[in-house]
Design an enzyme around this catalytic site. Structure first.
Site, PDB file in Angstrom:
ATOM      1  N   ASP A  16       0.839  -1.197   0.000  1.00  0.00           N
ATOM      2  CA  ASP A  16       0.000   0.000   0.000  1.00  0.00           C
ATOM      3  C   ASP A  16       0.876   1.250   0.000  1.00  0.00           C
ATOM      4  O   ASP A  16       1.994   1.228   0.516  1.00  0.00           O
ATOM      5  CB  ASP A  16      -0.911  -0.029   1.238  1.00  0.00           C
ATOM      6  CG  ASP A  16      -2.085   0.923   1.107  1.00  0.00           C
ATOM      7  OD1 ASP A  16      -2.297   1.475   0.005  1.00  0.00           O
ATOM      8  OD2 ASP A  16      -2.797   1.126   2.107  1.00  0.00           O
ATOM      9  N   GLY A  17       0.353   2.314  -0.582  1.00  0.00           N
ATOM     10  CA  GLY A  17       1.050   3.608  -0.513  1.00  0.00           C
ATOM     11  C   GLY A  17       1.732   4.035  -1.800  1.00  0.00           C
ATOM     12  O   GLY A  17       2.473   5.026  -1.797  1.00  0.00           O
ATOM     13  N   ASN A  18       1.467   3.336  -2.886  1.00  0.00           N
ATOM     14  CA  ASN A  18       2.080   3.737  -4.170  1.00  0.00           C
ATOM     15  C   ASN A  18       1.640   5.142  -4.573  1.00  0.00           C
ATOM     16  O   ASN A  18       2.443   5.963  -5.009  1.00  0.00           O
ATOM     17  CB  ASN A  18       1.663   2.778  -5.298  1.00  0.00           C
ATOM     18  CG  ASN A  18       2.229   1.388  -5.122  1.00  0.00           C
ATOM     19  OD1 ASN A  18       3.042   1.158  -4.240  1.00  0.00           O
ATOM     20  ND2 ASN A  18       1.796   0.454  -5.954  1.00  0.00           N
ATOM     21  N   TRP A  21       3.171   7.805  -2.373  1.00  0.00           N
ATOM     22  CA  TRP A  21       4.605   7.952  -2.689  1.00  0.00           C
ATOM     23  C   TRP A  21       4.777   8.911  -3.876  1.00  0.00           C
ATOM     24  O   TRP A  21       5.626   9.801  -3.851  1.00  0.00           O
ATOM     25  CB  TRP A  21       5.184   6.577  -3.034  1.00  0.00           C
ATOM     26  CG  TRP A  21       6.661   6.559  -3.277  1.00  0.00           C
ATOM     27  CD1 TRP A  21       7.650   6.313  -2.373  1.00  0.00           C
ATOM     28  CD2 TRP A  21       7.318   6.799  -4.541  1.00  0.00           C
ATOM     29  NE1 TRP A  21       8.875   6.383  -2.984  1.00  0.00           N
ATOM     30  CE2 TRP A  21       8.709   6.681  -4.311  1.00  0.00           C
ATOM     31  CE3 TRP A  21       6.873   7.092  -5.832  1.00  0.00           C
ATOM     32  CZ2 TRP A  21       9.650   6.847  -5.331  1.00  0.00           C
ATOM     33  CZ3 TRP A  21       7.815   7.272  -6.841  1.00  0.00           C
ATOM     34  CH2 TRP A  21       9.178   7.147  -6.578  1.00  0.00           C
ATOM     35  N   ARG A  29       0.171   9.256 -10.206  1.00  0.00           N
ATOM     36  CA  ARG A  29       0.034   8.020  -9.413  1.00  0.00           C
ATOM     37  C   ARG A  29       0.733   6.824 -10.050  1.00  0.00           C
ATOM     38  O   ARG A  29       1.307   5.992  -9.368  1.00  0.00           O
ATOM     39  CB  ARG A  29      -1.459   7.675  -9.252  1.00  0.00           C
ATOM     40  CG  ARG A  29      -2.215   8.526  -8.271  1.00  0.00           C
ATOM     41  CD  ARG A  29      -3.680   8.085  -8.218  1.00  0.00           C
ATOM     42  NE  ARG A  29      -3.814   6.701  -7.778  1.00  0.00           N
ATOM     43  CZ  ARG A  29      -3.780   6.327  -6.505  1.00  0.00           C
ATOM     44  NH1 ARG A  29      -3.623   7.205  -5.560  1.00  0.00           N
ATOM     45  NH2 ARG A  29      -3.904   5.051  -6.189  1.00  0.00           N
ATOM     46  N   HIS A  33       3.192   3.199  -8.926  1.00  0.00           N
ATOM     47  CA  HIS A  33       3.044   1.769  -9.260  1.00  0.00           C
ATOM     48  C   HIS A  33       4.318   1.231  -9.931  1.00  0.00           C
ATOM     49  O   HIS A  33       4.707   0.095  -9.695  1.00  0.00           O
ATOM     50  CB  HIS A  33       1.825   1.549 -10.163  1.00  0.00           C
ATOM     51  CG  HIS A  33       0.524   1.919  -9.502  1.00  0.00           C
ATOM     52  ND1 HIS A  33       0.224   1.556  -8.213  1.00  0.00           N
ATOM     53  CD2 HIS A  33      -0.566   2.606  -9.958  1.00  0.00           C
ATOM     54  CE1 HIS A  33      -0.984   2.016  -7.897  1.00  0.00           C
ATOM     55  NE2 HIS A  33      -1.482   2.655  -8.935  1.00  0.00           N
ATOM     56  N   SER A  61      -7.124  -6.183  -5.937  1.00  0.00           N
ATOM     57  CA  SER A  61      -8.266  -6.735  -5.195  1.00  0.00           C
ATOM     58  C   SER A  61      -9.547  -6.618  -6.023  1.00  0.00           C
ATOM     59  O   SER A  61      -9.597  -5.863  -7.004  1.00  0.00           O
ATOM     60  CB  SER A  61      -8.438  -5.980  -3.873  1.00  0.00           C
ATOM     61  OG  SER A  61      -8.973  -4.696  -4.128  1.00  0.00           O
ATOM     62  N   GLU A  63     -11.973  -5.086  -5.136  1.00  0.00           N
ATOM     63  CA  GLU A  63     -12.418  -3.691  -4.935  1.00  0.00           C
ATOM     64  C   GLU A  63     -11.647  -2.717  -5.826  1.00  0.00           C
ATOM     65  O   GLU A  63     -12.110  -1.597  -6.074  1.00  0.00           O
ATOM     66  CB  GLU A  63     -12.250  -3.280  -3.465  1.00  0.00           C
ATOM     67  CG  GLU A  63     -13.252  -3.918  -2.511  1.00  0.00           C
ATOM     68  CD  GLU A  63     -12.986  -5.402  -2.248  1.00  0.00           C
ATOM     69  OE1 GLU A  63     -11.802  -5.807  -2.270  1.00  0.00           O
ATOM     70  OE2 GLU A  63     -13.954  -6.160  -2.043  1.00  0.00           O
ATOM     71  N   TRP A  65     -11.340  -2.606  -8.872  1.00  0.00           N
ATOM     72  CA  TRP A  65     -12.039  -2.267 -10.134  1.00  0.00           C
ATOM     73  C   TRP A  65     -12.715  -0.914 -10.040  1.00  0.00           C
ATOM     74  O   TRP A  65     -13.105  -0.335 -11.053  1.00  0.00           O
ATOM     75  CB  TRP A  65     -13.087  -3.336 -10.482  1.00  0.00           C
ATOM     76  CG  TRP A  65     -12.511  -4.670 -10.800  1.00  0.00           C
ATOM     77  CD1 TRP A  65     -12.597  -5.794 -10.033  1.00  0.00           C
ATOM     78  CD2 TRP A  65     -11.748  -5.056 -11.962  1.00  0.00           C
ATOM     79  NE1 TRP A  65     -11.937  -6.840 -10.632  1.00  0.00           N
ATOM     80  CE2 TRP A  65     -11.410  -6.414 -11.825  1.00  0.00           C
ATOM     81  CE3 TRP A  65     -11.312  -4.372 -13.109  1.00  0.00           C
ATOM     82  CZ2 TRP A  65     -10.666  -7.124 -12.763  1.00  0.00           C
ATOM     83  CZ3 TRP A  65     -10.574  -5.069 -14.055  1.00  0.00           C
ATOM     84  CH2 TRP A  65     -10.258  -6.423 -13.878  1.00  0.00           C
ATOM     85  N   ARG A  67     -11.320   1.767  -9.238  1.00  0.00           N
ATOM     86  CA  ARG A  67     -10.360   2.830  -9.581  1.00  0.00           C
ATOM     87  C   ARG A  67     -10.626   3.358 -10.998  1.00  0.00           C
ATOM     88  O   ARG A  67     -11.272   2.690 -11.802  1.00  0.00           O
ATOM     89  CB  ARG A  67      -8.938   2.283  -9.496  1.00  0.00           C
ATOM     90  CG  ARG A  67      -8.611   1.928  -8.068  1.00  0.00           C
ATOM     91  CD  ARG A  67      -7.152   1.615  -7.868  1.00  0.00           C
ATOM     92  NE  ARG A  67      -6.943   1.432  -6.456  1.00  0.00           N
ATOM     93  CZ  ARG A  67      -5.844   1.725  -5.791  1.00  0.00           C
ATOM     94  NH1 ARG A  67      -4.800   2.201  -6.434  1.00  0.00           N
ATOM     95  NH2 ARG A  67      -5.743   1.535  -4.500  1.00  0.00           N
ATOM     96  N   LEU A 127      11.226 -20.935  -4.164  1.00  0.00           N
ATOM     97  CA  LEU A 127      10.162 -20.052  -3.672  1.00  0.00           C
ATOM     98  C   LEU A 127       8.866 -20.213  -4.473  1.00  0.00           C
ATOM     99  O   LEU A 127       8.887 -20.256  -5.703  1.00  0.00           O
ATOM    100  CB  LEU A 127      10.638 -18.588  -3.786  1.00  0.00           C
ATOM    101  CG  LEU A 127       9.594 -17.511  -3.507  1.00  0.00           C
ATOM    102  CD1 LEU A 127       9.313 -17.396  -2.012  1.00  0.00           C
ATOM    103  CD2 LEU A 127      10.034 -16.156  -4.052  1.00  0.00           C
TER     104      LEU A 127
HETATM  105  C1  FPP Z   1      -1.576   0.189  -3.455  1.00  0.00           C
HETATM  106  O1  FPP Z   1      -1.171   1.517  -3.570  1.00  0.00           O
HETATM  107  C2  FPP Z   1      -1.145  -0.602  -4.558  1.00  0.00           C
HETATM  108  C3  FPP Z   1      -1.966  -1.286  -5.422  1.00  0.00           C
HETATM  109  C4  FPP Z   1      -3.415  -1.283  -5.340  1.00  0.00           C
HETATM  110  C5  FPP Z   1      -1.444  -2.059  -6.523  1.00  0.00           C
HETATM  111  C6  FPP Z   1      -0.223  -2.853  -6.242  1.00  0.00           C
HETATM  112  C7  FPP Z   1       0.548  -2.923  -7.494  1.00  0.00           C
HETATM  113  C8  FPP Z   1       1.888  -2.820  -7.610  1.00  0.00           C
HETATM  114  C9  FPP Z   1       2.807  -2.757  -6.462  1.00  0.00           C
HETATM  115  C10 FPP Z   1       2.545  -2.738  -8.929  1.00  0.00           C
HETATM  116  C11 FPP Z   1       2.384  -3.878  -9.853  1.00  0.00           C
HETATM  117  C12 FPP Z   1       2.398  -5.211  -9.262  1.00  0.00           C
HETATM  118  C13 FPP Z   1       3.155  -6.218  -9.700  1.00  0.00           C
HETATM  119  C14 FPP Z   1       3.004  -7.557  -9.100  1.00  0.00           C
HETATM  120  C15 FPP Z   1       4.126  -6.043 -10.762  1.00  0.00           C
HETATM  121  P1  FPP Z   1      -2.283   2.655  -3.701  1.00  0.00           P
HETATM  122  O2  FPP Z   1      -2.388   3.016  -5.124  1.00  0.00           O
HETATM  123  O3  FPP Z   1      -3.542   2.191  -3.050  1.00  0.00           O
HETATM  124  O4  FPP Z   1      -1.606   3.797  -2.869  1.00  0.00           O
HETATM  125  P2  FPP Z   1      -2.355   4.945  -2.045  1.00  0.00           P
HETATM  126  O5  FPP Z   1      -3.150   4.260  -0.965  1.00  0.00           O
HETATM  127  O6  FPP Z   1      -1.220   5.743  -1.503  1.00  0.00           O
HETATM  128  O7  FPP Z   1      -3.202   5.695  -3.016  1.00  0.00           O
END
Ligand code: FPP
Length: 239
Positions: A16-18, A21, A29, A33, A61, A63, A65, A67, A127
């Site tokens: 979480d937190g992409n 960041w 955004r 990712h 997830s 959920e 969808w 976005r 793994l």
């Molecule tokens: C949450 O950050 C992240 C996601 C919902 C997607 C996770 C995807 C990746 C890490 C990249 C691609 C994955 C792979 C396996 C290559 P957020 O967007 O909810 O962050 P926020 O809460 O700060 O908005």
């Protein structure tokens, strides 16, 4: 790498937190990712080195969808590229690839590519890398309960014989051990419909570090904390 810590057999991660960041850096955004995908690589590599047997990432997830279409499209493209670029590393590192969730709903040939990757890596014995994609835990449990009801109705299962194993065997995670440790980044104290059944006795580690900044050093911090935890599974401290 020296094994200074107790190593979990199964590590599960809510990334979480992409978005935050990227926002902190005045970037769109999707850049969060992109950096998040680099953390997926770094953490996977560290888990291979540490000899962790199962690693599950919550990548998309049921959920998610909700976005914006553009962001969903970008995440799917990123996933597609990730599979393409990581396949040879998976083979080199003896990684077996799995998914949990309903991947049939994923767009543009992605489901086929994921199935092929599972098949091609199925003989690898290192793994087990598991991506949760279009995954929701309540949906997973509901599907298992439906199967149980069906088996009872058709006389394949007696209600008296119904036990925890009957559910466990009907989940996507069939045959996998429950997570020993679940890490969530970016400070949110939630499970967000992730592995609700399987996390029953897992240790939880929440860090304020945002996922794109979560690399090997942060993983080792989490493992150090996990090493100091005493797991009692509802029992009392062993004397
Ligand atoms: C949450 O950050 C992240 C996601 C919902 C997607 C996770 C995807 C990746 C890490 C990249 C691609 C994955 C792979 C396996 C290559 P957020 O967007 O909810 O962050 P926020 O809460 O700060 O908005």
């Amino acid at each position: 790498m020296t094994k200074r810590f107790k190593i979990p057999v199964h590590l599960a991660v809510i990334m979480d937190g992409n978005g935050r960041w990227a926002k902190k850096r005045n970037m769109p955004r999707f850049m969060g990712h992109v950096e998040g995908a680099k953390s997926v690589r770094a953490v996977t590599e560290a888990c291979v080195e540490l000899g962790i047997k199962y690693l599950t990432f919550y990548a998309f997830s049921t959920e998610n969808w909700k976005r914006p279409k553009k962001e969903i499209g970008f995440l799917m493209k990123l996933l597609n590229n990730y599979i393409d670029s990581e396949f040879s590393t998976m083979m080199k590192n003896n990684v077996r690839f799995h998914t949990i969730g309903d991947i049939s709903r994923l767009p543009g040939g992605l489901a086929k590519k994921l199935e092929e990757t599972k098949k091609k890596t199925s003989k690898n014995t290192g793994l087990n890398l598991i991506l949760a994609l279009n995954y929701g835990s309540r949906m997973e449990i509901l599907a298992a309960v439906r199967q149980v009801a069906d088996d009872v109705k058709n006389g394949r299962l007696s209600p008296d014989a119904l036990d925890e194993k009957a559910i466990t065997e009907r989940l996507y995670t069939k045959g996998m051990p429950d997570p020993d440790l679940m890490i969530r980044t970016s400070g949110e104290m939630r499970i967000s419909n992730f592995l609700l059944w399987q996390l029953a006795y897992s240790e939880l580690y929440v860090t304020r570090v945002l996922w794109p900044d979560f690399r090997k050093k942060e993983l080792l911090k989490a493992l150090k904390e996990y090493s100091g935890r005493e797991r009692r599974y509802g029992g009392v401290e062993a004397k």
